[in-house]
Design a protein around this motif. Structure first.
Motif, PDB file in Angstrom:
ATOM      1  N   GLU A  60      31.054  -1.795  62.717  1.00 63.38           N
ATOM      2  CA  GLU A  60      29.787  -1.831  62.189  1.00 63.38           C
ATOM      3  C   GLU A  60      29.114  -3.099  61.691  1.00 63.38           C
ATOM      4  N   PRO A  61      27.995  -3.540  62.567  1.00 60.48           N
ATOM      5  CA  PRO A  61      27.645  -5.015  61.776  1.00 60.48           C
ATOM      6  C   PRO A  61      26.610  -4.739  60.651  1.00 60.48           C
ATOM      7  N   VAL A  62      26.557  -5.532  59.648  1.00 62.44           N
ATOM      8  CA  VAL A  62      25.627  -5.767  58.643  1.00 62.44           C
ATOM      9  C   VAL A  62      24.695  -6.564  59.115  1.00 62.44           C
ATOM     10  N   LEU A  63      23.203  -6.202  58.842  1.00 62.42           N
ATOM     11  CA  LEU A  63      22.297  -7.261  59.207  1.00 62.42           C
ATOM     12  C   LEU A  63      21.875  -8.329  57.971  1.00 62.42           C
ATOM     13  N   VAL A  64      21.852  -9.738  58.376  1.00 65.95           N
ATOM     14  CA  VAL A  64      21.523 -10.395  57.193  1.00 65.95           C
ATOM     15  C   VAL A  64      20.244 -11.126  57.553  1.00 65.95           C
ATOM     16  N   VAL A  65      19.146 -10.997  56.712  1.00 62.99           N
ATOM     17  CA  VAL A  65      17.815 -11.533  57.064  1.00 62.99           C
ATOM     18  C   VAL A  65      17.579 -12.356  55.711  1.00 62.99           C
ATOM     19  N   GLY A  66      17.380 -13.677  56.121  1.00 62.52           N
ATOM     20  CA  GLY A  66      16.827 -14.655  55.024  1.00 62.52           C
ATOM     21  C   GLY A  66      17.415 -15.952  55.677  1.00 62.52           C
ATOM     22  N   GLY A  67      17.181 -16.867  54.609  1.00 65.18           N
ATOM     23  CA  GLY A  67      17.438 -18.387  54.849  1.00 65.18           C
ATOM     24  C   GLY A  67      19.105 -18.652  54.893  1.00 65.18           C
ATOM     25  N   GLY A  68      19.112 -20.038  54.828  1.00 62.45           N
ATOM     26  CA  GLY A  68      20.455 -20.391  55.179  1.00 62.45           C
ATOM     27  C   GLY A  68      21.724 -20.185  53.950  1.00 62.45           C
ATOM     28  N   LEU A  69      21.098 -20.198  52.691  1.00 60.41           N
ATOM     29  CA  LEU A  69      21.641 -19.681  51.864  1.00 60.41           C
ATOM     30  C   LEU A  69      22.133 -18.383  51.612  1.00 60.41           C
ATOM     31  N   LEU A  70      21.231 -17.409  52.081  1.00 65.75           N
ATOM     32  CA  LEU A  70      21.633 -16.012  52.180  1.00 65.75           C
ATOM     33  C   LEU A  70      22.671 -15.884  53.160  1.00 65.75           C
ATOM     34  N   THR A  71      22.368 -16.131  54.465  1.00 65.23           N
ATOM     35  CA  THR A  71      23.115 -16.291  55.543  1.00 65.23           C
ATOM     36  C   THR A  71      24.582 -16.571  55.243  1.00 65.23           C
TER      37      THR A  71
END
Length: 453
Positions: A111-122
């Motif tokens: 199951e994939p986690v969704l990551v939404v944000g800038g480069g630091l968060l990703t």
């Protein structure tokens, strides 16, 4: 996503394992990724019937309700984990907080986690996914310019450690990356400038046409957030589309053959020799784009001293940094940083400096044999040159603040003040001219002679 094919052979002394890993992941340009008329993202989660989204508090304050409405429209339950993020919060503690959220959600193996944000968060969330069960899928939706055109391109994920950038990390590809440049409409101008530095990096060393467009439309690109603001001229929007698409394509062409950095001569490492140390030295830290701009500008001066870059190309490059409001010199970029940063990067690059420099603009060469004395002499020359530039080479909005430190949640009124302040600061740049204070603007913009202060 990756797929491994391997063989095991019996040898005289034991066994030999030989494997080849297939890595594949997709990029999709979407105008309005959370618009219910665009089902691409939701379709990735329909098999699971739910979504775990990781985002930062600032992005959530702007887009959290849209995310809820979007996934709700498709009958998907969504849980949003909010975290603080920024260079000071790009830590193991933040990493572990994301791991805890994944555990509480009860993520399934594929199951994939969704990551939404800038480069630091990703970077941090991607590292958490790489570590969780040693391989948890994730999908990226970058929301900043630096995330869209740089951090989202590679498969590197990491946290800062020991006073150095990205010292702990992994190589972990997402299954999908959705690129929506509409996020730039709500991005602080300081963050647009931050990402602009990465485009200078890739174009000055590998894509002269993109560099020319950045040169031609520099101020308009930043003021209109790459053509995303209302009233942006059509030609600016067209230029922004070409710059971003071709910039990403060039980054992928350079990264793809070397996803795991087996080869250490890397064009995209221009500006990343001393900046991994220098960026975190000031308090508060420099924004990433400003730190690499100092590194790139100094490296260009070293190339000038070596005859690898012409005086005209050197001046054109430094002019662009200055016009963009990026830092080209800093009082803490000194002999000590050069010595310590060189020692550190030699270890990272297996004993060679492998200093990427443009030679000429649009192409790249690597410099290895450089003495500490030569580095220090080049720094003296560089500081003399920068002293003649507006602000003596200092940048605008060069330091991290409440919008990206991870210390403070961004409130709407704070965001408004940032926007107003950034407009004022950038207007001052335009009034002060763009290059060294004894030269006119010569890039097609209104020319203006400015007297030396």
């Amino acid at each position: 996503m990756s797929d491994l094919q391997a063989n095991v052979l019996e040898t005289q002394d034991g066994f030999h394992v030989e494997g080849y890993e297939k890595v594949e992941y997709d990029f999709a340009f979407v105008d309005g990724v959370f618009n219910i008329s665009n089902p691409q993202l939701a379709s990735c989660y329909l098999p699971w019937g739910r979504v775990l989204a990781v985002t930062d508090k600032n992005v959530h304050s702007l887009y959290g309700h849209r995310m809820q409405a979007y996934f709700g429209h498709y009958g998907l339950d969504v849980k949003i984990h909010q975290t603080r993020i920024g260079e000071k919060a790009k830590t193991i503690d933040t990493f572990l907080g994301i791991c805890d959220a994944i555990t509480e959600f009860g993520i399934l193996r594929k199951e994939p986690v969704l990551v939404v944000g800038g480069g630091l968060l990703t970077d941090v969330a991607g590292f958490a996914c790489a570590a969780y069960r040693r391989n948890t899928n994730f999908i990226r939706v970058p929301t900043t310019l630096i995330g869209l055109i740089d951090a989202s391109v590679s498969i590197k994920v990491a946290v800062n450690y020991g006073g150095y950038k990205n010292r702990l990390g992994a190589y972990h590809a997402p299954t999908h990356t959705f690129l929506d440049f509409g996020f730039l409409r709500t991005l602080a101008t300081a963050q647009v400038r931050n990402g602009f530095a990465e485009l200078i990096k890739i174009s000055s060393c590998a894509h002269l046409h993109v560099f020319g467009l950045l040169d031609e439309f520099c101020e308009q690109l930043i003021l209109t957030k790459f053509g995303q603001t209302d009233g942006a001229l059509v030609e600016v929007r067209r230029a922004a589309d070409v710059i971003t698409r071709q910039g990403i394509h060039k980054m992928l062409e350079l990264e793809t053959p070397n996803l795991h950095e087996i080869g250490l001569d890397r064009v995209i490492a221009y500006g990343h020799t001393w900046s991994p140390l220098h960026e975190l030295v000031p308090e508060p830290p420099l924004r990433h784009g400003h730190a690499i701009s100092v590194d790139m500008a100094y490296s260009a001066t070293l190339a000038l001293q070596r005859g690898l870059l012409t005086a005209d190309d050197h001046r054109r490059l430094l002019d662009m940094f200055s016009r963009a409001g990026l830092t080209i010199d800093h009082d803490q970029f000194d002999d000590q940083i050069l010595d310590k940063g060189t020692d550190a990067i030699l270890k990272t690059r297996n004993g060679l400096l492998r200093l990427a420099v443009p030679s000429p603009l649009g192409s790249c060469v690597f410099v290895n044999e450089v003495s500490k004395q030569e580095l220090r002499e080049a720094l003296k020359v560089h500081k003399r040159i920068c002293a003649s530039y507006p602000r003596a080479g200092a940048g605008i909005d060069a330091y991290v603040d409440a919008s990206d430190t991870g210390y403070t949640d961004a409130e709407a009124d704070v965001a408004g003040r940032l926007e107003d302040g950034n407009r004022g600061n950038f207007a001052e740049v335009l009034l002060n001219g763009c290059g060294p204070s004894d030269s006119p603007i010569v890039n097609g913009h209104a020319q203006k002679a400015v007297s030396r202060a």
